[in-house]
Design a protein around this motif. Structure first.
Motif, short mmCIF file in Angstrom:
data_model
loop_
_atom_site.label_atom_id
_atom_site.label_comp_id
_atom_site.label_asym_id
_atom_site.label_seq_id
_atom_site.Cartn_x
_atom_site.Cartn_y
_atom_site.Cartn_z
N ASN A 47 0.96 -1.31 -0.11
CA ASN A 47 0.13 -0.06 0.20
C ASN A 47 0.84 1.15 -0.12
O ASN A 47 0.62 2.22 -0.89
CB ASN A 47 -0.97 0.09 1.42
N LYS B 101 2.40 1.80 -3.13
CA LYS B 101 1.02 1.94 -4.25
C LYS B 101 0.71 3.33 -4.10
O LYS B 101 0.40 4.34 -5.16
CB LYS B 101 -0.03 1.16 -4.06
N GLN C 34 -12.29 1.26 -0.73
CA GLN C 34 -11.17 1.92 -1.42
C GLN C 34 -11.58 3.32 -1.53
O GLN C 34 -12.81 3.57 -1.92
CB GLN C 34 -10.91 1.69 -2.80
N GLY D 19 -9.42 -4.06 -2.07
CA GLY D 19 -9.93 -3.33 -0.92
C GLY D 19 -10.29 -4.14 0.26
O GLY D 19 -10.58 -3.89 1.32
N LEU E 34 -6.40 -3.97 3.97
CA LEU E 34 -6.51 -3.27 5.45
C LEU E 34 -7.44 -4.00 6.29
O LEU E 34 -7.15 -4.35 7.39
CB LEU E 34 -6.73 -1.84 5.48
#
Ligand code: ADP
Ligand code: MG
Length: 345
Positions: free
Chosen positions: A240, A243, A290, A303, A306
């Protein structure tokens, strides 16, 4: 759905004046006069009850009026009791409806988790075959390949690998959703895990011209945790961070003693990326959420990451914390129980 209008005692019981007219004790005209009289008295600073106005005008005597008032009180009480009963019934009915809706929702959730689990298991088997044969091709066990063919097989292998990761995530998610995620807690050394995870992330970071740094304080290498799941969490947080950071940015994975409690080790992944608005900090942990949900969004992903990170961290008895500032960067952190190397099993 119950569409009955709300019944209030006022609707059920006419006002005293109307009741007297209805009972034939007073004419409509007398009622009008009495109301006028009441109005004048009130205006003159001497407010009186309608009943007294009627008596003062001599339309009724006191005993008749008292009987009518008593009757009205009785009707009012009956109407109130009725309304209460009605209300109780409605509350009961609504409660039952809500309970039913809740049960259906839980059932749907279960179905969804089962569906995700079944589909991902079904996808895993053919994908294993695809990967297996691609690997055979790639090692040229099935015969020599031209350079172009090798490149093509490599691209296919990479895609198969990504698919496999996605399927593993879905399986993990469905296990967590069914409360069936299990942890294998052991004393583990974080150092090789961090090295391994950052080696994988490094090429991704380099592709995006992002500096990746890892820092482990020497005294905190050992923790009590599930090795594979912590590896997954770190991989995902780094993924993440890379990204959602623009080229030229920096990502850091840090492992340090927890300042307030030496029995804990603090693990954090921070970036200098796009950040998350404060009002959306909770939503990112919801499955399939997301922040950029548009079809034109530029980053891949499901999504799920997390949501799983949180599940795993919480299963370790910890909490995931996030600090973020839009356009400045984000830090995800959590703590693990520290352990001594000689406890290793
Ligand atoms: N380091 C980060 N910086 C900014 N936004 C982030 C970061 N990590 C996660 N997010 C936001 O949280 C959302 C959910 O993350 P995640 O569950 O990992 O899903 P995915 O990576 O598949 O989009 C992301 O789509 C993104 O909007
Ligand atoms: Mg993600």
């Amino acid at each position: 759905m119950n569409t009955q209008p709300l019944i209030s005692p006022e609707v059920l019981v006419p006002r005293l004046g109307e009741q007297l007219v209805e009972a034939g004790l007073l004419t409509a005209d007398q009622l009008k006069q009495a109301l006028e009289h009441q109005k004048h008295s009130t205006a003159a600073g001497k407010p009186i009850l309608l009943g007294n106005a009627i008596i003062e005008l001599g339309f009724l005597d006191r005993p008749t009026l008292d009987r009518a008032v008593t009757e009205q009180i009785l009707r009012l009480r009956a109407a109130l009791e009725d309304a209460n009963r009605h209300l109780e019934q409605r509350v009961q009915q609504r409660t039952a409806e809500l309970e039913e809706a809740l049960r259906k929702l839980a059932e749907l959730n279960q179905l969804k988790a089962n569906f995700v689990a079944n589909v991902s298991h079904e996808l895993r088997t053919p994908l294993t075959h695809i990967r297996g044969y691609l690997e055979l091709l790639h090692t040229q066990t099935l015969g020599p390949l031209t350079n172009e063919q090798i490149k093509a097989v490599e691209v296919a292998l990479q895609s198969a690998f990504r698919l496999q990761n996605l399927i593993e995530d879905l399986i993990l998610f469905s296990l967590a959703a069914r409360g069936e995620m299990t942890l294998t807690l052991k004393v583990i050394d974080l150092r090789p895990i961090v090295e391994n995870v950052s080696a994988h992330a490094r090429s991704k970071a380099e592709n995006r011209q992002i500096t990746l740094e890892t820092r482990i304080a020497p005294q905190v290498s050992f923790v009590r945790a599930d090795q594979e799941k912590i590896r997954w969490v770190l991989t995902h947080l780094l993924d993440n961070a890379i990204k959602f950071t623009e080229p030229g940015g920096r990502v850091e994975l840090k492992i340090a003693p927890f300042s307030e409690n030496p029995g804990l080790v603090n693990v954090s992944v921070s970036d200098t990326g796009i950040g998350i608005p404060p009002e959306r900090l909770q939503e990112i942990f919801e499955p399939f959420h997301q922040l950029d949900g548009s079809p034109t969004r530029k980053h891949g992903g499901t999504g799920l990451g997390l949501a799983l990170v949180r599940e795993i961290v919480e299963a370790h008895g910890s909490r995931i914390d996030v600090q973020s500032e839009v356009n400045r960067g984000t830090t995800f952190s959590f703590s693990l129980l520290s352990a001594k190397g000689d406890e290793i099993t």
